[in-house]
Scaffold this motif. Structure first.
Motif, PDB file in Angstrom:
ATOM      1  N   CYS A 181     -13.947 -14.435 -69.488  1.00 30.14           N
ATOM      2  CA  CYS A 181     -14.180 -12.998 -68.934  1.00 30.14           C
ATOM      3  C   CYS A 181     -13.416 -11.968 -69.785  1.00 30.14           C
ATOM      4  O   CYS A 181     -13.843 -10.975 -69.855  1.00 30.14           O
ATOM      5  CB  CYS A 181     -13.440 -13.226 -67.505  1.00 30.14           C
ATOM      6  N   ARG A 233     -18.096  -8.965 -65.603  1.00 26.10           N
ATOM      7  CA  ARG A 233     -18.013  -8.485 -64.224  1.00 26.10           C
ATOM      8  C   ARG A 233     -19.360  -8.090 -63.779  1.00 26.10           C
ATOM      9  O   ARG A 233     -19.806  -8.192 -62.638  1.00 26.10           O
ATOM     10  CB  ARG A 233     -17.267  -6.987 -64.454  1.00 26.10           C
ATOM     11  N   ASP A 276      -9.093 -10.911 -65.714  1.00 24.01           N
ATOM     12  CA  ASP A 276     -10.268 -10.173 -65.435  1.00 24.01           C
ATOM     13  C   ASP A 276     -11.171 -11.096 -64.470  1.00 24.01           C
ATOM     14  O   ASP A 276     -11.751 -10.922 -63.313  1.00 24.01           O
ATOM     15  CB  ASP A 276     -11.225 -10.011 -66.707  1.00 24.01           C
ATOM     16  N   GLN A 293     -12.325 -10.087 -60.516  1.00 18.48           N
ATOM     17  CA  GLN A 293     -13.921 -10.302 -60.433  1.00 18.48           C
ATOM     18  C   GLN A 293     -13.977 -11.025 -59.226  1.00 18.48           C
ATOM     19  O   GLN A 293     -14.856 -10.725 -58.333  1.00 18.48           O
ATOM     20  CB  GLN A 293     -14.708 -10.727 -61.639  1.00 18.48           C
TER      21      GLN A 293
END
Ligand SMILES: NC(=O)c1ccc[n+]([C@@H]2O[C@H](COP(=O)([O-])OP(=O)(O)OC[C@H]3O[C@@H](n4cnc5c(N)ncnc54)[C@H](O)[C@@H]3O)[C@@H](O)[C@H]2O)c1
Length: 313
Positions: A88, A96, A144, A148
């Protein structure tokens, strides 16, 4: 009582998915897999002969493809995504788009009465002050990936018919292999490279075998009425290990050079114990121990090729 016959598995060609598909077919469920085959489709080969197996190649962000995959389906197990903080971090916007917008597309295509079982992660807890996380602990996602997943959980919750699983870190052998999972990585390096340099050796992590992840989803299908609308940590109270402890479990079986040094850190800062009391209370308990998982990883090491482009390393 809700019963299910035909299950859509998004991301069914992946590490968890390919193991889950096999378990679902064995239990007599009809299975449709929707997957882009980012890591190829070889892991699905054994299932094409089964009349109860159907495959749709495509992207969870594509409304029409998702709707086609959902025809005749009475539950969805949503696994598709960009998995883990390194992947990510490489592409925060792209990941995302898949992990959040893709989840929204899947939920939008779901008829109101069709449940979704969602693979979330213990990484959502991030760096904890409490040390023992329960489902009620405040989430503190750092990467991240975890952020997410937290957003995706909110989308799933709005659907109303759901079970959310916050899994421990997976380990073990699967037809689509992953080497970026700590026990898999450590065992591979110990066997094949004979050397392991480990940072943050006292960090506590919590684990679940990939076959037990599959079993957990079957458990949710079979116990949906008493599980619906809830979030569960999924793992075992007996499977919290420090990194150092994992190294020693491997060292009991393989002779290799082990060195601890502070040469890096885990971006997710995962250093926690997780309580699995909530799911244990329903009768779910993982069946594969870390010792058994390491034994099978050692046996499989000879056929695992680190240069294979389809493995996360
Ligand atoms: N393995 C773990 O330790 C772990 C722990 C907690 C949660 N999970 C969750 O379980 C799920 C499965 O993880 P995994 O280890 O099997 O990962 P994986 O990367 O092996 O599998 C993901 C699958 O999703 C597919 N995919 C990716 N983007 C897609 C898209 N846009 N449309 C359709 N398919 C797409 C890929 O082709 C792949 O087959 C993920 O949601 C992950 O976050 C995994």
């Amino acid at each position: 009582m809700k019963t299910f016959r035909n299950i859509l598995v998004t991301g069914g060609a992946g590490y968890v998915g390919s193991t889950l598909v096999s378990a679902l077919l064995r239990e007599g469920y009809g299975v449709t897999v929707l997957d882009t085959l980012a890591f190829g489709g070889l892991a699905l080969m054994p299932y094409f002969a089964d009349k109860k197996f159907r495959f749709v190649k495509g992207d969870i962000r594509d409304k029409k493809t998702v709707e086609r995959a959902m025809e005749g389906i009475d539950a969805v197990i949503h696994l598709a995504g960009i998995v883990g903080f390194p992947a990510c971090r490489k592409d925060p916007e792209g990941s995302r788009d898949i992990n959040v917008r893709g989840t929204q597309t899947v939920v939008d295509a779901l008829p109101k009465h069709v449940p979704v079982l969602f693979a979330s992660t213990g990484s959502n807890y991030g760096k904890m002050l409490e040390k023992v996380c329960t489902e009620l602990s405040t989430l503190n996602p750092l990467s991240d990936y975890a952020k997410q997943k937290v957003e995706a959980e909110e989308i799933i919750k709005k659907h109303g018919e759901f079970v959310i699983y916050r899994f421990a870190t997976a380990f073990g052998v699967s037809s689509r292999m992953r080497l970026d999972l700590l026990p898999n990585d450590f065992t591979y390096r110990a066997v094949r490279e004979k050397t392991l340099i480990v940072y943050e050796k006292n960090f506590m992590r919590t684990f679940i075998h990939v076959r037990d992840m599959a079993y957990a989803f079957i458990f949710a299908l079979q116990n949906y009425d008493r599980m619906r609308g809830e979030i569960y940590n999924v793992g075992s109270n007996n499977m919290n290990y420090s990194k150092e402890a994992i190294c020693h479990l491997i060292k009991n079986r393989v002779d290799y050079y082990l060195h601890f040094a502070d040469v890096g850190h885990d971006l997710d800062q995962r250093d926690y114990m997780v309580s699995y009391d909530k799911i244990h209370a329903l009768g779910f308990a993982p069946t594969v121990s870390m010792d058994e998982g390491i034994d099978e990883l050692i046996k499989a090491s000879e056929v695992i090729e680190i240069k294979n482009p389809y493995y996360n390393v």
